[in-house]
Design an enzyme around this catalytic site. Structure first.
Site, short mmCIF file in Angstrom:
data_model
loop_
_atom_site.label_atom_id
_atom_site.label_comp_id
_atom_site.label_asym_id
_atom_site.label_seq_id
_atom_site.Cartn_x
_atom_site.Cartn_y
_atom_site.Cartn_z
CG ASN A 42 -2.05 -1.00 1.13
OD1 ASN A 42 -2.21 -1.67 0.11
ND2 ASN A 42 -2.82 -1.13 2.19
CG HIS A 97 -15.03 1.43 -11.57
ND1 HIS A 97 -15.75 1.49 -10.39
CD2 HIS A 97 -13.86 0.83 -11.26
CE1 HIS A 97 -15.03 0.97 -9.42
NE2 HIS A 97 -13.89 0.55 -9.91
NE ARG A 138 -10.81 -0.17 1.18
CZ ARG A 138 -10.83 -0.39 -0.13
NH1 ARG A 138 -11.54 -1.38 -0.61
NH2 ARG A 138 -10.17 0.39 -0.96
#
Length: 688
Positions: free
Chosen positions: A54, A440, A569
């Protein structure tokens, strides 16, 4: 004394949080999982490596973008009021502390705990004579033949090193074969070499014992420079700008993308990681070569690339307990998906419920002589995925297969080009979507002849058509034969493949057209309902909330007394708990075994609840620059199930939840006197 609500401007920077810093906050919550004793040991190590990956992407994209803004002289600030230079300074402070903590967790907690389980990463001074001999043979036969040492002198300038590649800088004494005095050399480690090497069982005292590639090269680096002495060998890694700019007007988007993929490997440097024992004069030399300041330097006490540390340990006790996803009963009892859908919609909650029905629907369609056409969007799938193979089989079987492939899905561009080529070779029609807009949306449409009629069957989802992700990400998928929903899917495919005007839809919302205005109108309806004394509440579960107009609408709802619960999130730029403005807003994040990926929108609607699932987050890019779908949950049973198990259960989580405070910090929820409640664990127990 609190200011009256009317005195607050909804554009005030005090109401917003910085996007980049919010991303870092999420990564800190991921890092925290590596310290959580409730996770099995190897999974804790895995969380540490996820944090590394990440952080790599954060530097490649977010930090690189900020540095570009500074270099271009941009002084524009976001809603939070911070300038790019200020954000970069804060990022440097946060990341240096986080990386130091990451290696402390590795060295002080995880490696000793692994060693107690007889899983070891041996340092050079721990090798036995047998192990040293084996390593030397391995170096001679497997490593040395593919290494290319590069001496640094006027005729051998500093090499162009690939983004995130492992390299060594070696300090030398002596002269080379041509009599040149050499002081420095660089040894790149080819990516074909494993970074962790497991020692054979016959030279270890039981258990799993490994040596790092960096240790192997360090031990034998002098053999790369005959007649010279290597008096220092230090690993380093440079992270580069990996964002790509593609000419949307290019005649062949796939060819244009392939050209840009190479440049990603050699973008501008944004970070330098180097072993913490590297001498300062060598560090300064490397910083000059990459054009970096000291703020971009990260000295680490361990491997410079932790993301490749994990080996394939056969230790089930140290892993998460395996689970078997459930298949809905209606599918188990039906001869085919089409027969099951005649009874009503089927809602799937991955990974607790199987992704197999989605693949099975395509597989049955590919073989069914009554099926005439299959249309599907693909964002991240992979050329070897079962879905791609089934679509190729369907095309070879004479079905009209149309695949709308988004080539620009970040870091999956090369894979998606392969998917496109594979499907084209099988005879499918491949479309790359809309210029200027990423596709998307997650949708499938199957057209089947049944008697004299053509019937449509569809699938809509919140996540990608990727079987691997479906085991790791939480997502919703809806299988349906609803005529209005399937007609809407058909119309969106028409927009994607044709050149006509926007078509009116009956059930679906879609970006960049109706989704954003409809969300605003539903928020305003909740405000009106509250003012009229009707039940009013908003619950939003998404991956990210950054779009300013929607955030301001939620603030207006909060000021009107509407309870707003946000389950976000990762990135949340709205600050909760500000008196008079956002004191009716809560923000929480769930971080656990699975990556939370569902997007669910709940509006109480005066007691007649509206529930939508979507492929879109509440971000500018999703709402304005992407083709997205948002679908209503029409079946009351499915709607209640999403409310109970997709929203309320998450609001009741007191073990894996983090709650944002008014100052923007995050505090982990604890059970206190209540029974522990983990939403993900409860779902595993209920459905799998």
């Amino acid at each position: 004394m609190t200011e009256p609500a009317e005195s607050f401007e909804l554009t005030s920077p005090e109401l917003y949080l910085n996007r980049e810093l919010s991303i870092l906050d999420f990564n800190m919550r991921v890092l925290e999982q590596a310290t959580d004793p409730s996770h099995p040991l190897i999974e804790r190590l895995n969380f540490l490596l996820i944090f590394s990956r990440n952080l790599d992407e954060f530097f490649e994209i977010r930090v690189a973008g900020l540095l570009q803004q500074v270099s271009f002289g941009h002084i524009r600030s976001g809603p939070d009021g911070l300038l790019p230079q200020e954000v970069l300074k804060l990022i440097s402070e946060i990341c240096h502390a986080a990386v130091e903590r990451q290696y402390r967790i590795l060295n002080d907690d995880l490696l000793p705990a692994l060693a107690a389980e007889n899983i070891r990463y041996l340092r050079r001074d721990e090798w036995t004579d047998k192990q040293s001999a084996w390593v030397r043979k391995y170096f001679k036969e497997q490593v040395m033949p593919v290494l290319t040492p590069i001496g640094l002198d006027p005729s051998h300038p500093f090499p162009r090193l690939v983004n995130k590649s492992l390299n060594f800088i070696v300090s030398l004494d002596g002269k080379d074969a041509f009599g040149r005095q050499m002081s420095l050399a660089v040894v790149p480690a080819p990516r074909s070499l494993p970074r962790v090497v497991r020692l054979p069982d016959n030279i270890v005292d039981g258990g799993d014992q490994h040596v790092m590639l960096s240790s192997i090269i360090h031990e034998h680096v002098s053999e790369l420079f005959p007649g010279m002495t290597a008096n220092g060998c230090f690993q380093f890694r440079v992270t580069r700008n990996a964002d790509m700019t593609v000419d949307e007007d290019a005649e062949d988007l796939a060819s244009a993308l392939q050209g840009e993929l190479l440049s990603r490997r050699y973008g501008a440097a944004v970070r330098l990681e180097v072993a913490d024992n590297c001498p300062r004069h060598i560090i300064d030399y490397l910083l000059r070569q990459f054009g970096l300041s000291n703020e971009a330097l990260y000295q680490v006490n361990g491997p410079v690339n932790l993301s490749r540390l994990l080996s394939d340990f056969d230790r089930p006790r140290l892993r998460f307990k395996p689970f078997r996803p459930r298949t809905p009963e209606v599918l188990q009892k039906s001869e085919s998906i089409f027969e099951a859908l005649a009874q009503g919609d089927i809602l799937l909650h991955h990974p607790f419920e199987s992704f197999a029905p989605v693949v099975d629907m395509l597989r049955q369609a590919a073989r069914d002589p009554s099926v005439l056409a299959i249309k599907q969007t693909l964002y991240r799938s992979g050329p070897e995925s079962e879905i791609v193979n089934v679509l190729a089989d369907a095309a070879r079987n004479g079905k009209e297969v149309t695949a709308v492939i988004e080539l620009r899905a970040r870091f999956d561009e090369a894979s998606n080009i392969e998917v496109a080529n594979k499907l084209q070779q099988a005879g499918a029609i491949v479309v790359y979507g809309i210029v200027g807009y990423k596709t998307h949306a997650k949708m499938i449409l199957i057209v089947r002849r049944e008697g004299r009629k053509l019937m449509r069957y569809g699938h809509l989802g919140t996540g990608n058509y990727h079987a691997g992700n479906a085991r790791l990400y939480t997502d919703y998928g809806l299988l349906t034969a609803n005529p209005e929903v399937c007609e809407d899917i058909h119309k969106i495919f028409q927009e994607l493949t044709g050149m006509g005007k926007v078509l009116r839809l009956k059930q679906l919302l879609h970006a960049p057209f109706t989704l954003h205005p409809k969300l605003l109108s539903m928020i305003e309806q909740e405000i009106s309902n509250k003012q009229a004394g009707l039940p009013a509440r908003i619950i939003i579960k998404v991956n990210a909330l950054t779009e300013k107009v929607l955030m301001q609408a939620l603030m207006r709802a909060s000021k009107a007394g509407v309870q707003v619960d946000l389950i976000i999130r990762s990135v949340c730029c709205l600050r909760p708990g500000v008196a008079g403005v956002t004191d009716n807003i809560t923000v929480r994040s769930i971080v656990g075994r699975f990556l939370e990926h569902t997007r669910v929108f709940y509006f109480e609607n005066g007691g007649e609840a509206l529930v939508f699932c979507s492929s879109a987050d509440w971000m500018d890019r999703n709402l304005y620059q992407r083709v997205e779908t948002c679908f209503p949950i029409l079946d009351p049973v499915h709607r209640k199930r999403i409310i109970d198990y997709g929203l309320m259960l998450y609001l009741n989580d007191n073990t894996q939840a983090w709650d944002m405070q008014p100052d923007g910090s995050w505090v982990r929820a604890t059970p206190g006197d209540d029974s522990p409640c983990s939403a993900q664990q409860k779902l595993l127990e209920k459905f799998s």
